[in-house]
Design an enzyme around this catalytic site. Sequence first.
Site, PDB file in Angstrom:
ATOM      1  N   GLU A   1      -6.806   4.487   7.900  1.00  0.00           N
ATOM      2  CA  GLU A   1      -6.590   5.911   7.651  1.00  0.00           C
ATOM      3  C   GLU A   1      -7.847   6.549   7.068  1.00  0.00           C
ATOM      4  OE1 GLU A   1      -2.950   5.329   5.531  1.00  0.00           O
ATOM      5  OE2 GLU A   1      -1.988   4.796   7.426  1.00  0.00           O
TER       6      GLU A   1
ATOM      7  N   SER B   1       3.700  -2.000  10.286  1.00  0.00           N
ATOM      8  CA  SER B   1       5.157  -2.031  10.473  1.00  0.00           C
ATOM      9  C   SER B   1       5.816  -3.347  10.044  1.00  0.00           C
ATOM     10  CB  SER B   1       5.527  -1.694  11.922  1.00  0.00           C
ATOM     11  OG  SER B   1       5.101  -0.392  12.229  1.00  0.00           O
TER      12      SER B   1
ATOM     13  N   GLY C   1       2.800   2.229  10.783  1.00  0.00           N
ATOM     14  CA  GLY C   1       3.770   3.315  10.655  1.00  0.00           C
ATOM     15  C   GLY C   1       4.486   3.672  11.939  1.00  0.00           C
TER      16      GLY C   1
ATOM     17  N   ASN D   1       0.857  -1.185   0.000  1.00  0.00           N
ATOM     18  CA  ASN D   1       0.000   0.000   0.000  1.00  0.00           C
ATOM     19  C   ASN D   1       0.893   1.235   0.000  1.00  0.00           C
ATOM     20  OD1 ASN D   1      -1.808   2.031   0.461  1.00  0.00           O
ATOM     21  ND2 ASN D   1      -2.508   1.290   2.454  1.00  0.00           N
TER      22      ASN D   1
ATOM     23  N   LYS E   1       0.052   4.232  -0.259  1.00  0.00           N
ATOM     24  CA  LYS E   1      -0.621   5.385   0.363  1.00  0.00           C
ATOM     25  C   LYS E   1      -0.446   6.632  -0.519  1.00  0.00           C
ATOM     26  CE  LYS E   1      -0.211   3.075   4.764  1.00  0.00           C
ATOM     27  NZ  LYS E   1      -0.100   3.148   6.202  1.00  0.00           N
TER      28      LYS E   1
ATOM     29  N   HIS F   1      -9.605   1.030   4.915  1.00  0.00           N
ATOM     30  CA  HIS F   1      -8.314   1.223   5.578  1.00  0.00           C
ATOM     31  C   HIS F   1      -8.493   2.144   6.786  1.00  0.00           C
ATOM     32  CE1 HIS F   1      -4.174   2.357   6.378  1.00  0.00           C
ATOM     33  NE2 HIS F   1      -3.838   1.257   5.736  1.00  0.00           N
TER      34      HIS F   1
ATOM     35  N   GLU G   1      -5.201  -4.893  10.527  1.00  0.00           N
ATOM     36  CA  GLU G   1      -4.165  -3.877  10.707  1.00  0.00           C
ATOM     37  C   GLU G   1      -4.435  -3.105  11.991  1.00  0.00           C
ATOM     38  OE1 GLU G   1      -2.264  -2.740   6.691  1.00  0.00           O
ATOM     39  OE2 GLU G   1      -4.007  -1.469   6.960  1.00  0.00           O
TER      40      GLU G   1
HETATM   41  P1  13P Z   1       3.116   0.453   7.621  1.00  0.00           P
HETATM   42  O1  13P Z   1       3.639  -0.834   7.014  1.00  0.00           O
HETATM   43  O2  13P Z   1       3.826   1.671   7.121  1.00  0.00           O
HETATM   44  O3  13P Z   1       3.041   0.365   9.106  1.00  0.00           O
HETATM   45  O4  13P Z   1       1.603   0.609   7.105  1.00  0.00           O
HETATM   46  C1  13P Z   1       0.737  -0.456   7.201  1.00  0.00           C
HETATM   47  C2  13P Z   1      -0.499  -0.152   6.442  1.00  0.00           C
HETATM   48  O5  13P Z   1      -1.286   0.677   6.821  1.00  0.00           O
HETATM   49  C3  13P Z   1      -0.729  -0.893   5.197  1.00  0.00           C
HETATM   50  O6  13P Z   1      -2.005  -0.675   4.704  1.00  0.00           O
END
Ligand code: 13P
Length: 327
Positions: A97, A290, A185, A9, A11, A95, A179
């Site tokens: 976010e 992560s 992150g 992803n 983003k 997601h 997740e």
């Molecule tokens: P990270 O791998 O940067 O922690 O992000 C995970 C994520 O949100 C994947 O959709």
Amino acid sequence: GRTFFVGGNWKCNGTREEVKKIVSTLNAGEVPSQDVVEVVVSPPYVFLSLVKGLLRPEFHIAAQNCWVKKGGAFTGEVSAEMLVNLGIPWVILGHSERRLILNESNDACICPLIPYIFSFQFVGDKVVYALSQGLKVIACVGETLEQRESGSTMEVVAAQTKAIAERVSNWANVVLAYEPVWAIGTGKVATPAQAQEPNTERDCKEGIFVDLVEINYIEGQVACYVTQPIEKLGTLGSVQVYLDIGLSHLSLEKGGDMPSHVVHFELRKWLQANTSPEVAATTRIIYGGSVSGANCKELAAQPDVDGFLVGGASLKPEFIDIIKSAE
Ligand code: 13P
């Protein structure tokens, strides 16, 4: 068998130049064959066509979102039909976010402009609509740190999954991504030694012991979880001690903290009870938060972890190592 699944992803990252560089690294990577690992990368909308034109054909592409229903007068949105028209097979939906920053939720939402036309349950309806248009869906669930600390991890994750499950009849095109928000992150990945399933007295008697990592969870009031055979612990001295502690705290019902992989195990149990044994056995439950080249192998070894949804590390060459953890 559930084919291992690795999603990248990206983003809201990248320039055209950076995207081309990432794709050329992916194209050059030596990875296991498609029957061993399914690889899907998810660039921002504006780069979908560019990536589609450049990416090796055995890797697939996902959009990061799409509109909840048929397209029309919805400024700024991209419809499922458009993605299909562009030849994009996958979409990531729900997601965290988008849930937390853009307010997408499981709850019914009545459009203030045209309430008589639009009343929808955002994430669940998106999943259903995308599936109906022929897209495959990576549906995301996960609890916040606050929810985890208050002991409601499974409740939250089950409610998010339910909002999807009660509307989906065909799970063949759904991958469930767990997740935990606190792990995204942050570098706070689920520790590799964390457990796959709850401990039982029987397991302990048969010589499977909890790992030192788990002592935090135990002291923090919850369960002890089976992690790895004692040989791997080497000289860590206090095994007997925390085994004893663990045995007196065997119930998941006690609340508090819960290692991530227990969530995978619990989610599969939830699917078994609420969908069908077949769906539970065949649906891939992938982990995100992560994930890196350094931690992917041990995470991948957990029986209910069927792959990853990778954020930050999917922009780097180590994504190839993560793909290789399927082997
Ligand atoms: P990270 O791998 O940067 O922690 O992000 C995970 C994520 O949100 C994947 O959709």
